[in-house]
Design an enzyme around this catalytic site. Structure first.
Site, PDB file in Angstrom:
ATOM      1  N   ASP A 485      11.404  -9.160  22.529  1.00  0.00           N
ATOM      2  CA  ASP A 485      10.641  -8.847  21.324  1.00  0.00           C
ATOM      3  C   ASP A 485       9.278  -9.532  21.284  1.00  0.00           C
ATOM      4  O   ASP A 485       8.441  -9.210  20.449  1.00  0.00           O
ATOM      5  CB  ASP A 485      11.415  -9.356  20.101  1.00  0.00           C
ATOM      6  CG  ASP A 485      12.227  -8.272  19.448  1.00  0.00           C
ATOM      7  OD1 ASP A 485      11.900  -7.093  19.644  1.00  0.00           O
ATOM      8  OD2 ASP A 485      13.187  -8.628  18.744  1.00  0.00           O
TER       9      ASP A 485
HETATM   10  C1  GLC Z   1      16.500 -11.453  19.367  1.00  0.00           C
HETATM   11  C2  GLC Z   1      16.578 -10.015  18.948  1.00  0.00           C
HETATM   12  C3  GLC Z   1      16.790  -9.100  20.125  1.00  0.00           C
HETATM   13  C4  GLC Z   1      15.828  -9.405  21.224  1.00  0.00           C
HETATM   14  C5  GLC Z   1      15.857 -10.871  21.597  1.00  0.00           C
HETATM   15  C6  GLC Z   1      14.822 -11.226  22.626  1.00  0.00           C
HETATM   16  O1  GLC Z   1      17.770 -11.896  19.753  1.00  0.00           O
HETATM   17  O2  GLC Z   1      17.600  -9.803  18.010  1.00  0.00           O
HETATM   18  O3  GLC Z   1      16.632  -7.764  19.732  1.00  0.00           O
HETATM   19  O4  GLC Z   1      16.171  -8.612  22.320  1.00  0.00           O
HETATM   20  O5  GLC Z   1      15.623 -11.646  20.449  1.00  0.00           O
HETATM   21  O6  GLC Z   1      13.536 -11.213  22.126  1.00  0.00           O
HETATM   22  C1  GLC Z   2      10.908 -13.324  16.913  1.00  0.00           C
HETATM   23  C2  GLC Z   2      11.926 -14.030  17.773  1.00  0.00           C
HETATM   24  C3  GLC Z   2      12.791 -13.077  18.499  1.00  0.00           C
HETATM   25  C4  GLC Z   2      13.347 -12.071  17.542  1.00  0.00           C
HETATM   26  C5  GLC Z   2      12.252 -11.441  16.674  1.00  0.00           C
HETATM   27  C6  GLC Z   2      12.868 -10.544  15.641  1.00  0.00           C
HETATM   28  O1  GLC Z   2      10.049 -12.609  17.702  1.00  0.00           O
HETATM   29  O2  GLC Z   2      11.312 -14.880  18.710  1.00  0.00           O
HETATM   30  O3  GLC Z   2      13.827 -13.776  19.161  1.00  0.00           O
HETATM   31  O4  GLC Z   2      13.968 -11.067  18.262  1.00  0.00           O
HETATM   32  O5  GLC Z   2      11.499 -12.424  16.037  1.00  0.00           O
HETATM   33  O6  GLC Z   2      11.951  -9.929  14.842  1.00  0.00           O
END
Ligand code: GLC
Ligand code: GLC
Length: 816
Positions: A485
């Site tokens: 993300d």
């Molecule tokens: C969080 C989110 C997931 C994403 C991950 C890596 O766990 O829920 O959707 O893949 O972060 O950024």
């Molecule tokens: C932030 C976090 C990630 C998560 C995301 C959700 O980017 O680092 O882990 O998946 O928020 O919106």
């Protein structure tokens, strides 16, 4: 090196032996519609279905690690005031124990010869929780004491409750009848539901005003009514309604008394709302309390909580597994965590507030992978709900709301990995059940509700979306981000108040590409081709094979960086995760997914990619950092990934979720020692020092600070992580190697050579398989012989037994 507890494997409990754990250690109650969270000191809150819209009890934020609100019992005995769970008074106890079990928590505290036990659980299919309370006099003298219960009510809509005091301080309404407190704020207007907090025994007083019970200038650590030994029978008008009961007890030497408190969410349904103006119709509430006044009913309800879990867990159980932490996780705790992630996605935990995130498209699809064996019908419904939020061009809403099942416009779309995960969850469901009729379910599309699109159409739409949206190297476009993300290659966010994920694209267009999505595409395409072969649609399978070959060629020709797979290409088509980068040279996700997708099999690259992970990212006992080196400064062209301090979260933290894919990679290479070593490196049950790890030792945390951080080994964000599902897949299907396939159960373990064997009981499509694996020659992988009910069969997939068969005995011998 302090130790705060241990596993009781026979009871499937984690026993916490001192209350001052390094962080609150949480458990979940409920798995239907009523949920609660409870910590080792009885902290936490409850809600019905949706933690934002139907919050029943209040939890004041920002509350980790303080954990200051909960389901408290206070004891006033002579001059001393204490809680069996230690908090909030923190009076020193003579004995303390908290047992977190599956769907229940039992806290026991003792002081001056009096023991109070509080067993909390949510009975199956009920919209309520029960606290069974036993008070024991362990002394030779009669003991007189008062016991007080305490919860603070939430005004149902949790965000408003927490922010809009100009309104909320004037709306609180309660009623009291007998031993029951009714919280009915907003009931006169649009709500047709209330919260009931009752005691099944006669009470000696109550309070419903927080100011009366706690005191204006006191805290929960020294509540006024408890200090005084007396509730004032207050009625709340506005401000903060609470529920507190007072029970006076006089216990002869050795005597004990048991009763229960019930906290319930009650929907009035078609019943008349009122008995008289301002008087709630309490028929349903009274009925509930009457039912649980019978202690036999309380015990039967608790027995059914335990029985339900035994039934669920009997679907997959391993025995004689040489690794104790692995056995604990795979048999009990990992499956419990899978249930929580499936039910709650990423919404409600000690780190997720229950007001922010809905069900994630990618998250929920992946949660299915570890859950589908437990309750396949619920997985089926979930897959269809998710697919219905996809648009006809393949675009997916990144999240949807569980109450409405509608895509969430705020979180938006354009996370280009999203569509492909649907193929993985659908194939996992069909592998588990053999039920391909799910493909024909007509679910429509989010932009054309009621259209004839079936699930099968959605799978094809997903494939087409990835193939259509490709960049200068022919690789899939990344969009706002892929699984990571924080890899925001098109956003160029330079304002602190923007969301990294949803800020408008400030770049030169949408050209950044993701190698991880390419790898995921390979995996999904293989899955889908396999599915078409199962359906005996060879032409369709061949068509998908063609797409696979085309993408594989692109990956191998465009994404090999010399010693590992490049992670991405940015908006200027410069590589990310490459030797030419100053920081972030090697990333984990592209190694994982290229290997899982079958790249690098014929040219030695798969092995090299894993070796790069081993060399640059892995540390024994810690796991693999997400990338190396960590970013030391913010890169506008990379986004949030470079925003975190080095060694945390997506900037080179150990993000457990992606580690699991590498574990599968090692099993594909037949490296049993490495696979188990890596598995144990992130396994909470294998962490030797609770003070370093800090989080719960029985469930995975999303992230552990890596060796590149100042606090290596410290975990955060436990419970709601995709690690739950994937690590169950790793342990059950790839290490122990009992893997559902379209045509039957495949046996393909990958274990350390020193393992002599183990066994697995697996219920699969109506048949119970008892599988005994022997390893006389000390091999890691490869099935030499498979004997099914005494008959040797070829290959390593158990043939589908004759109709009517309910039990099958399987003997497996490893060897070349
Ligand atoms: C969080 C989110 C997931 C994403 C991950 C890596 O766990 O829920 O959707 O893949 O972060 O950024
Ligand atoms: C932030 C976090 C990630 C998560 C995301 C959700 O980017 O680092 O882990 O998946 O928020 O919106």
């Amino acid at each position: 090196m302090a130790n705060y507890g241990h596993f009781d494997d026979a009871q499937r409990e984690f026993v916490i032996t001192r209350p001052d754990t390094p962080l609150p250690w949480l458990n979940y109650l409920g798995q239907d519609e009523y949920f609660g969270m409870v910590t080792q000191t009885a902290g936490g809150y409850s809600f019905w279905k949706d933690a934002k819209l139907r919050r029943l009890t209040r939890y004041r934020y920002n509350n980790n690690p303080m954990d200051n609100d909960g389901r408290f019992l206070y004891v006033k005995q002579g001059k001393s005031v204490w809680n069996p769970g230690w908090k909030p008074t923190r009076t020193k106890l003579d004995a303390f124990e908290c047992r977190h079990g599956l769907g229940y928590t039992r806290i026991k505290g003792r002081k001056d010869g009096v023991e109070v036990e509080q067993l909390m659980f949510v009975p199956p299919q009920e919209n309520l929780e029960v606290w069974k309370v036993t008070v024991r006099n362990k002394t030779k003298k009669t003991q007189k004491l008062s016991l007080f219960s305490y919860v603070e009510f939430c005004f149902f809509e949790a965000l408003n409750d927490m922010t809009n005091y100009q309104r909320t301080y004037s709306i609180g309404e309660v009623e009291i009848e007998g031993n029951a407190i009714y919280h009915k704020t907003e009931y006169r207007e649009r709500r047709n539901h209330y919260t009931l907090f009752g005691c099944t025994r006669d009470i000696d007083g109550y309070d419903t005003s927080r100011d009366a019970f706690v005191g204006v200038h006191n805290s929960l650590g020294d509540p006024k009514a408890v200090l005084a030994g007396k509730c004032s029978n207050s009625r709340a008008y506005g401000w903060n309604p609470v529920g507190a009961h007072q029970v006076n007890l006089s216990l002869k030497p050795g005597a004990e008394e048991t009763f229960a408190f019930v906290l319930a969410y009650v929907e009035q349904g078609d019943l008349p709302k009122f008995d008289a103006p301002f008087v709630l119709n309490k028929t349903k509430g009274r009925e509930i309390l009457k039912r649980f006044s019978d202690l036999k009913a309380v015990d039967a309800a608790f027995a059914s909580v335990k029985q339900r879990w035994e039934d669920l867990l009997s679907i997959y159980q391993a025995a004689n597994v040489p690794s104790v932490p692995l056995a604990r996780m795979v048999n009990t705790w990992n499956q419990a965590q899978v249930m929580a992630t499936f039910n709650l996605s990423r919404s409600t935990s000690g780190y997720e507030t229950g007001i922010g995130r809905g069900m994630g498209y990618r998250d929920s699809n992946q949660d299915v992978l570890g859950f589908v064996h437990l309750l396949p019908d619920r997985a089926r419904q979930r897959i269809l709900d998710i697919a219905a939020t996809q648009l006809s061009d393949g675009t997916c809403y990144h999240q949807y709301q569980p109450l409405t099942k509608k895509g969430n416009a705020d979180a938006g779309s354009g996370f280009n990995d999203d569509p492909l995960w649907l193929i993985l969850s659908t194939c996992a469901y069909i592998r588990e059940t053999g039920d391909a009729t799910i493909l024909d379910a007509q679910i429509g599309c989010a932009d054309i509700p009621g259209s004839k699109h079936t699930l099968r159409d959605h799978l094809e739409i997903s494939v087409a979306y990835t193939r259509r949206n490709r960049g200068p190297h022919g690789l899939p476009l990344i969009g706002r981000a892929d699984w990571n993300d924080c890899l925001n290659l098109n956003c160029f966010s330079d304002q602190p108040n923007e969301s990294f994920q949803t800020t408008a694209n400030k770049g030169k267009g949408d050209v950044a590409e993701s190698v991880m999505i390419a790898g995921l595409f390979l995996y999904a395409a293989r899955d889908l081709a396999g599915l078409y072969r199962y359906l005996k649609q060879e032409d369709e399978a061949k068509r998908i094979d063609g797409y696979y070959a085309e993408m594989l060629e692109i990956v191998e020709s465009q994404a090999w960086d010399g010693a590992w797979y490049t992670r991405a290409f940015d908006a200027f088509s410069k590589p990310v995760g490459s030797k030419v980068c100053k920081e972030g040279k090697v990333y984990i996700e592209s190694q994982a997914w290229c290997v899982l997708g079958g790249a690098g099999q014929t040219n030695g690259r798969a092995k090299k990619a894993l070796q790069a992970v081993d060399k640059y990212l892995y540390r024994p006992g810690l796991g693999c950092a997400l990338q190396y080196p960590a970013y030391s400064e913010y890169h506008l062209e990379l986004g949030e990934v470079s925003s975190y301090p080095p060694g945390y979260k997506e900037n080179a933290g150990v993000f457990s979720h992606n580690n699991t894919w590498i574990h599968i990679g090692w099993t594909m290479m037949g490296e049993g020692e490495k696979a188990l070593e890596y598995y144990l490196s992130i396994c909470p049950a294998a962490k030797p020092d609770h003070d370093v790890y800090r989080s719960e030792p029985y469930v995975y945390a999303q992230m552990t600070a890596s060796h590149l951080s100042p606090t290596p080994g410290e975990a955060k964000n436990s419970w709601l992580t995709g690690t739950a599902a994937w690590s169950f897949v790793v342990a059950s299907q790839y290490l122990l190697g009992v893997r559902p396939d379209f045509n039957g159960l495949t046996i393909d373990p990958c274990v350390p050579k020193a393992w002599k064997g183990f066994s697995v009981t697996r219920k699969f499509r109506g048949v119970t398989y008892t599988i005994e694996v022997k390893n006389p020659k000390g091999r890691s992988k490869g099935v030499k012989s498979l004997v099914v009910d005494g008959v040797k069969v070829a290959g390593n997939t158990i043939p589908v037994p004759a109709a009517g068969t309910t039990a099958v005995k399987v003997e497996v011998t490893l060897g070349a």
